[in-house]
Design a protein around this motif. Structure first.
Motif, PDB file in Angstrom:
ATOM      1  N   ARG A  96       0.851  -1.196   0.000  1.00 20.87           N
ATOM      2  CA  ARG A  96       0.000   0.000   0.000  1.00 20.87           C
ATOM      3  C   ARG A  96       0.878   1.234   0.000  1.00 20.87           C
ATOM      4  NH1 ARG A  96      -2.868  -3.555  -0.740  1.00 20.87           N
ATOM      5  NH2 ARG A  96      -4.783  -4.222   0.306  1.00 20.87           N
ATOM      6  N   LEU A  97       0.411   2.270  -0.687  1.00 23.14           N
ATOM      7  CA  LEU A  97       1.073   3.574  -0.600  1.00 23.14           C
ATOM      8  C   LEU A  97       0.173   4.488   0.227  1.00 23.14           C
ATOM      9  CD1 LEU A  97       3.242   5.636  -1.328  1.00 23.14           C
ATOM     10  CD2 LEU A  97       2.037   6.048  -3.490  1.00 23.14           C
ATOM     11  N   ARG A  98       0.654   4.843   1.408  1.00 17.63           N
ATOM     12  CA  ARG A  98      -0.135   5.719   2.292  1.00 17.63           C
ATOM     13  C   ARG A  98       0.135   7.170   1.950  1.00 17.63           C
ATOM     14  NH1 ARG A  98       2.713   2.874   5.964  1.00 17.63           N
ATOM     15  NH2 ARG A  98       3.470   4.755   7.016  1.00 17.63           N
ATOM     16  N   ILE A 143      -3.497  17.303   3.563  1.00  9.52           N
ATOM     17  CA  ILE A 143      -4.545  16.672   2.761  1.00  9.52           C
ATOM     18  C   ILE A 143      -5.770  16.430   3.630  1.00  9.52           C
ATOM     19  CG2 ILE A 143      -3.049  15.524   1.057  1.00  9.52           C
ATOM     20  CD1 ILE A 143      -3.468  13.003   2.752  1.00  9.52           C
ATOM     21  N   ASP A 144      -6.925  16.321   2.991  1.00  8.50           N
ATOM     22  CA  ASP A 144      -8.174  16.206   3.738  1.00  8.50           C
ATOM     23  C   ASP A 144      -8.528  14.769   4.085  1.00  8.50           C
ATOM     24  OD1 ASP A 144      -8.485  18.925   3.703  1.00  8.50           O
ATOM     25  OD2 ASP A 144      -9.600  18.919   1.806  1.00  8.50           O
ATOM     26  N   THR A 145      -8.186  13.845   3.203  1.00 11.04           N
ATOM     27  CA  THR A 145      -8.614  12.461   3.411  1.00 11.04           C
ATOM     28  C   THR A 145      -7.442  11.505   3.236  1.00 11.04           C
ATOM     29  OG1 THR A 145      -9.281  12.578   1.093  1.00 11.04           O
ATOM     30  CG2 THR A 145     -11.049  12.635   2.719  1.00 11.04           C
ATOM     31  N   PRO A 146      -6.815  11.092   4.336  1.00 14.09           N
ATOM     32  CA  PRO A 146      -5.710  10.138   4.212  1.00 14.09           C
ATOM     33  C   PRO A 146      -6.156   8.927   3.389  1.00 14.09           C
ATOM     34  CG  PRO A 146      -5.985  10.815   6.498  1.00 14.09           C
ATOM     35  CD  PRO A 146      -7.132  11.414   5.728  1.00 14.09           C
ATOM     36  N   GLN A 147      -5.284   8.468   2.521  1.00 14.25           N
ATOM     37  CA  GLN A 147      -5.666   7.397   1.602  1.00 14.25           C
ATOM     38  C   GLN A 147      -4.611   6.320   1.603  1.00 14.25           C
ATOM     39  OE1 GLN A 147      -7.846   7.443  -1.485  1.00 14.25           O
ATOM     40  NE2 GLN A 147      -9.090   9.000  -0.481  1.00 14.25           N
ATOM     41  N   GLU A 148      -5.041   5.113   1.279  1.00 15.89           N
ATOM     42  CA  GLU A 148      -4.097   4.035   0.993  1.00 15.89           C
ATOM     43  C   GLU A 148      -4.370   3.572  -0.423  1.00 15.89           C
ATOM     44  OE1 GLU A 148      -2.988   1.782   5.145  1.00 15.89           O
ATOM     45  OE2 GLU A 148      -4.077   0.712   3.574  1.00 15.89           O
ATOM     46  N   PHE A 149      -3.382   3.666  -1.264  1.00 13.44           N
ATOM     47  CA  PHE A 149      -3.535   3.231  -2.647  1.00 13.44           C
ATOM     48  C   PHE A 149      -2.925   1.847  -2.804  1.00 13.44           C
ATOM     49  CE2 PHE A 149      -3.424   7.880  -2.832  1.00 13.44           C
ATOM     50  CZ  PHE A 149      -4.531   8.163  -3.609  1.00 13.44           C
ATOM     51  N   ARG A 190      -6.128  13.346  -5.461  1.00 14.16           N
ATOM     52  CA  ARG A 190      -7.038  12.234  -5.125  1.00 14.16           C
ATOM     53  C   ARG A 190      -7.175  12.063  -3.618  1.00 14.16           C
ATOM     54  NH1 ARG A 190      -7.914   8.433  -9.802  1.00 14.16           N
ATOM     55  NH2 ARG A 190      -8.088  10.044 -11.391  1.00 14.16           N
ATOM     56  N   ALA A 191      -6.165  12.510  -2.886  1.00 14.61           N
ATOM     57  CA  ALA A 191      -6.214  12.389  -1.423  1.00 14.61           C
ATOM     58  C   ALA A 191      -6.707  13.698  -0.794  1.00 14.61           C
ATOM     59  CB  ALA A 191      -4.839  12.010  -0.894  1.00 14.61           C
ATOM     60  N   GLY A 192      -7.231  14.596  -1.630  1.00  5.79           N
ATOM     61  CA  GLY A 192      -7.796  15.830  -1.101  1.00  5.79           C
ATOM     62  C   GLY A 192      -6.759  16.835  -0.640  1.00  5.79           C
ATOM     63  N   GLU A 247       6.666   3.875   0.372  1.00  9.10           N
ATOM     64  CA  GLU A 247       5.529   3.322   1.111  1.00  9.10           C
ATOM     65  C   GLU A 247       4.672   4.420   1.724  1.00  9.10           C
ATOM     66  OE1 GLU A 247       7.042   0.944   4.368  1.00  9.10           O
ATOM     67  OE2 GLU A 247       7.756   2.726   5.439  1.00  9.10           O
ATOM     68  N   GLN A 248       5.212   5.630   1.822  1.00  4.23           N
ATOM     69  CA  GLN A 248       4.444   6.676   2.487  1.00  4.23           C
ATOM     70  C   GLN A 248       4.757   8.040   1.891  1.00  4.23           C
ATOM     71  OE1 GLN A 248       5.826   8.270   6.040  1.00  4.23           O
ATOM     72  NE2 GLN A 248       3.823   8.640   6.953  1.00  4.23           N
ATOM     73  N   ILE A 249       3.703   8.840   1.740  1.00  6.22           N
ATOM     74  CA  ILE A 249       3.870  10.234   1.337  1.00  6.22           C
ATOM     75  C   ILE A 249       3.188  11.083   2.408  1.00  6.22           C
ATOM     76  CG2 ILE A 249       3.314  11.992  -0.392  1.00  6.22           C
ATOM     77  CD1 ILE A 249       3.328   9.773  -2.508  1.00  6.22           C
ATOM     78  N   GLU A 250       3.971  11.944   3.026  1.00  8.19           N
ATOM     79  CA  GLU A 250       3.399  12.828   4.049  1.00  8.19           C
ATOM     80  C   GLU A 250       3.313  14.232   3.484  1.00  8.19           C
ATOM     81  OE1 GLU A 250       5.722  13.318   7.655  1.00  8.19           O
ATOM     82  OE2 GLU A 250       4.448  15.021   8.213  1.00  8.19           O
ATOM     83  N   VAL A 251       2.081  14.754   3.455  1.00  6.82           N
ATOM     84  CA  VAL A 251       1.884  16.122   2.979  1.00  6.82           C
ATOM     85  C   VAL A 251       1.673  16.978   4.214  1.00  6.82           C
ATOM     86  CG1 VAL A 251       0.563  17.600   1.434  1.00  6.82           C
ATOM     87  CG2 VAL A 251       0.742  15.151   0.950  1.00  6.82           C
ATOM     88  N   SER A 252       2.520  17.995   4.373  1.00  2.00           N
ATOM     89  CA  SER A 252       2.487  18.726   5.634  1.00  2.00           C
ATOM     90  C   SER A 252       2.089  20.175   5.410  1.00  2.00           C
ATOM     91  CB  SER A 252       3.871  18.652   6.285  1.00  2.00           C
ATOM     92  OG  SER A 252       3.908  19.491   7.406  1.00  2.00           O
ATOM     93  N   SER A 253       1.285  20.699   6.363  1.00  4.54           N
ATOM     94  CA  SER A 253       0.904  22.116   6.287  1.00  4.54           C
ATOM     95  C   SER A 253       1.938  22.979   7.009  1.00  4.54           C
ATOM     96  CB  SER A 253      -0.487  22.321   6.888  1.00  4.54           C
ATOM     97  OG  SER A 253      -0.473  21.873   8.226  1.00  4.54           O
ATOM     98  N   ALA A 254       2.877  22.324   7.704  1.00  3.74           N
ATOM     99  CA  ALA A 254       3.980  23.051   8.342  1.00  3.74           C
ATOM    100  C   ALA A 254       5.268  22.614   7.668  1.00  3.74           C
ATOM    101  CB  ALA A 254       4.025  22.723   9.828  1.00  3.74           C
ATOM    102  N   PRO A 255       6.251  23.489   7.560  1.00  2.00           N
ATOM    103  CA  PRO A 255       7.515  23.080   6.947  1.00  2.00           C
ATOM    104  C   PRO A 255       8.131  21.900   7.690  1.00  2.00           C
ATOM    105  CG  PRO A 255       7.476  25.457   7.310  1.00  2.00           C
ATOM    106  CD  PRO A 255       6.272  24.892   7.998  1.00  2.00           C
ATOM    107  N   ILE A 256       8.636  20.926   6.954  1.00  2.00           N
ATOM    108  CA  ILE A 256       9.313  19.779   7.565  1.00  2.00           C
ATOM    109  C   ILE A 256      10.779  20.165   7.650  1.00  2.00           C
ATOM    110  CG2 ILE A 256       9.734  17.302   7.389  1.00  2.00           C
ATOM    111  CD1 ILE A 256       7.242  17.070   5.654  1.00  2.00           C
ATOM    112  N   TYR A 257      11.124  20.953   8.671  1.00  2.00           N
ATOM    113  CA  TYR A 257      12.435  21.597   8.700  1.00  2.00           C
ATOM    114  C   TYR A 257      13.611  20.647   8.703  1.00  2.00           C
ATOM    115  CZ  TYR A 257      10.719  26.285   9.416  1.00  2.00           C
ATOM    116  OH  TYR A 257      10.134  27.483   9.252  1.00  2.00           O
ATOM    117  N   SER A 258      13.616  19.724   9.664  1.00  2.00           N
ATOM    118  CA  SER A 258      14.852  18.991   9.903  1.00  2.00           C
ATOM    119  C   SER A 258      15.343  18.284   8.648  1.00  2.00           C
ATOM    120  CB  SER A 258      14.657  17.987  11.023  1.00  2.00           C
ATOM    121  OG  SER A 258      13.658  17.074  10.648  1.00  2.00           O
TER     122      SER A 258
END
Ligand SMILES: Nc1nc2c(c(=O)[nH]1)N[C@H]1C(S)=C(S)[C@@H](COP(=O)(O)O)O[C@H]1N2
Ligand SMILES: [Mo]
Length: 424
Positions: free
Chosen positions: A123-125, A131-137, A198-200, A277-288
């Motif tokens: 699955r690709l999370r 994003i509005d709706t976490p998805q698993e593809f 597709r994941a909003g 395996e995972q894509i994280e979309v963030s509304s805050a900068p992922i600084y580190s």
């Protein structure tokens, strides 16, 4: 197709500056002291904090000589395996070949040995505050989406590292690539922007972190962290940023990221995360992540905070063995040149170590973010030669004669002297 249409370098450098400021404040250090600590971590890809355990550092230095232990495909003839996870393309084998590098011949840079993934349970999370709706593809979900094919290069940021050693006479612990840490393939997949829609995808999204299954390194607490790369949302949404499942018309081979990898044409190789395996979309900068996992140019010719690498630079290579031996008769000299910022418009070749230069003939196709093949006629007399090639891209970037040192030996884009012996 969109080009690299926002000022990535300025944008990203500003983010790095912000991160440095925050981290030094959080750790109660001056900005200067914080930068000194960063600079001392030569060759480290992950720092994740200020206290670097010895275990994490020594891990960077391991260089197992057993061929191919982290690479599944067989070593093609004439190919070089510098370390257990690196396979360098043999330029001589590309002589007279087509535009594309066949999958079996494509260079490999693996942090760990890839594991076969069961496509039916994979699955690709896609998740996170952007994003509005976490998805698993599922794999079939992805195959069923609109797809495009992009012909582009992937090139390791460290391609050409050995020339820093040769020019500056200082060794590196990292992979000693010559010029074969590059390949061009046709990549087929779903535009990343479409997948995020597709994941909003919402309007707050700023950063996108793509993560693989393999362990990259240990952080300051000794915790294992998975291989990842962060791109700003503007890059993620570009037409040619893809989640790829096919390479040159075949399912993505295991060494190249099966079942799916990311492709960001023009950017340094490490951006193209494999086995995702995972894509994280963030509304805050992922600084580190900017500073711990991405590639920087550091050294006395660079600003103290370093210069973040986004796109690759201009380089050229002859389709010859290193060093080559030819016989004294008419020969069609061939090579390829490329730029991570656009396409090549001019290639000059010198057969007399830079005294005189002639224009090489460019051969179609000549695609941006890929390469161009070129050739010149040569009728040499017996002797020792140093052949040089110098390319220029459509933005006017050209290969310099000298390149300033950087601590990780990244982006060697200087004109290279290729040794050739012509026998009578
Ligand atoms: N998950 C994961 N992705 C990865 C890597 C890795 O070790 N693990 N290596 C990166 C580096 S440094 C490079 S240069 C490219 C190499 O891609 P290739 O092996 O398909 O040529 O993949 C990138 N993606
Ligand atoms: Mo790499």
């Amino acid at each position: 197709m969109s080009n690299n249409d926002f000022d990535q370098d300025d944008y990203l450098q500003a983010r790095v500056d912000e991160y440095i400021w925050q981290e030094s404040r959080n750790n109660g250090l001056s900005r200067k002291r914080f930068l000194q600590i960063l600079a001392s971590i030569v060759g480290g890809t992950a720092i994740g904090g200020l206290a670097i355990p010895a275990s994490a550092r020594s891990q960077q230095k391991t260089s197992v000589k057993s061929n191919g232990s982290k690479i599944i495909k067989p070593l093609p003839p004439g190919y070089i395996s510098h370390t257990s996870g690196s396979l360098e393309m043999n330029w001589e084998a590309m002589y007279g070949r087509g535009y594309i590098v066949p999958n079996d011949w494509f260079y490999v840079h693996n942090r760990s040995k890839p594991k076969a993934i069961d496509l039916s349970t994979w699955r690709l999370r896609v998740e996170g505050t952007g994003i509005d709706t976490p998805q698993e593809f599922t794999y079939d979900d992805i195959l069923g989406m609109p797809s495009i094919s992009v012909t582009s290069a992937i090139e390791c940021a460290a391609n050409g590292r050995i020339f820093f050693e040769e020019v500056y006479n200082k060794p590196f612990s990292g992979t000693r690539w010559r010029l074969g840490a590059i390949g061009v393939a046709e990549w087929t997949g779903v535009p990343l922007g479409l997948l995020l829609e597709r994941a909003g995808l919402n309007k707050n999204a700023v950063d996108v972190k793509i993560q693989g299954t393999d362990i990259d390194s240990l952080d300051s607490k000794g915790t294992k962290s998975k291989y990842s790369f962060v791109v700003p949302i503007a890059k993620a949404k570009m037409d040619n940023s893809l989640i790829v499942y096919a390479m040159n018309g075949e399912p993505l081979p295991i060494d190249h990221g099966s079942p799916c990898r990311a492709i960001f044409p023009g950017w340094a190789g490490n951006a193209n995360v494999k086995w995702i395996e995972q894509i994280e979309v963030s509304s805050a900068p992922i600084y580190s992540e900017w500073i711990t996992k991405q590639a920087f140019l550091r050294g006395s010719d660079y600003p103290p905070e370093g210069k973040l690498i986004t796109s690759q630079n201009v380089k050229s290579a002859f389709e010859l063995a290193w060093a080559a031996t030819l016989s004294a008769k008419p020969y069609l000299l061939r090579g390829r040149s490329w730029s991570g910022k656009g396409k090549i418009v001019r290639v000059e070749v010198s057969l007399d170590q830079g005294k005189t230069w002639q224009r090489a003939r460019l051969r179609e196709p000549n695609l941006p973010f890929a390469w161009v093949r070129w050739d010149v006629d040569w009728n040499p007399t017996p002797g020792e030669y140093s052949l040089q090639a110098r390319a220029t891209d459509n933005l006017g970037n050209t290969q310099p004669l000298t390149v300033p040192w950087n601590d990780k030996g990244l982006l060697y884009g200087g004109v290279v002297s290729h040794p050739v012996t012509v026998e009578g």
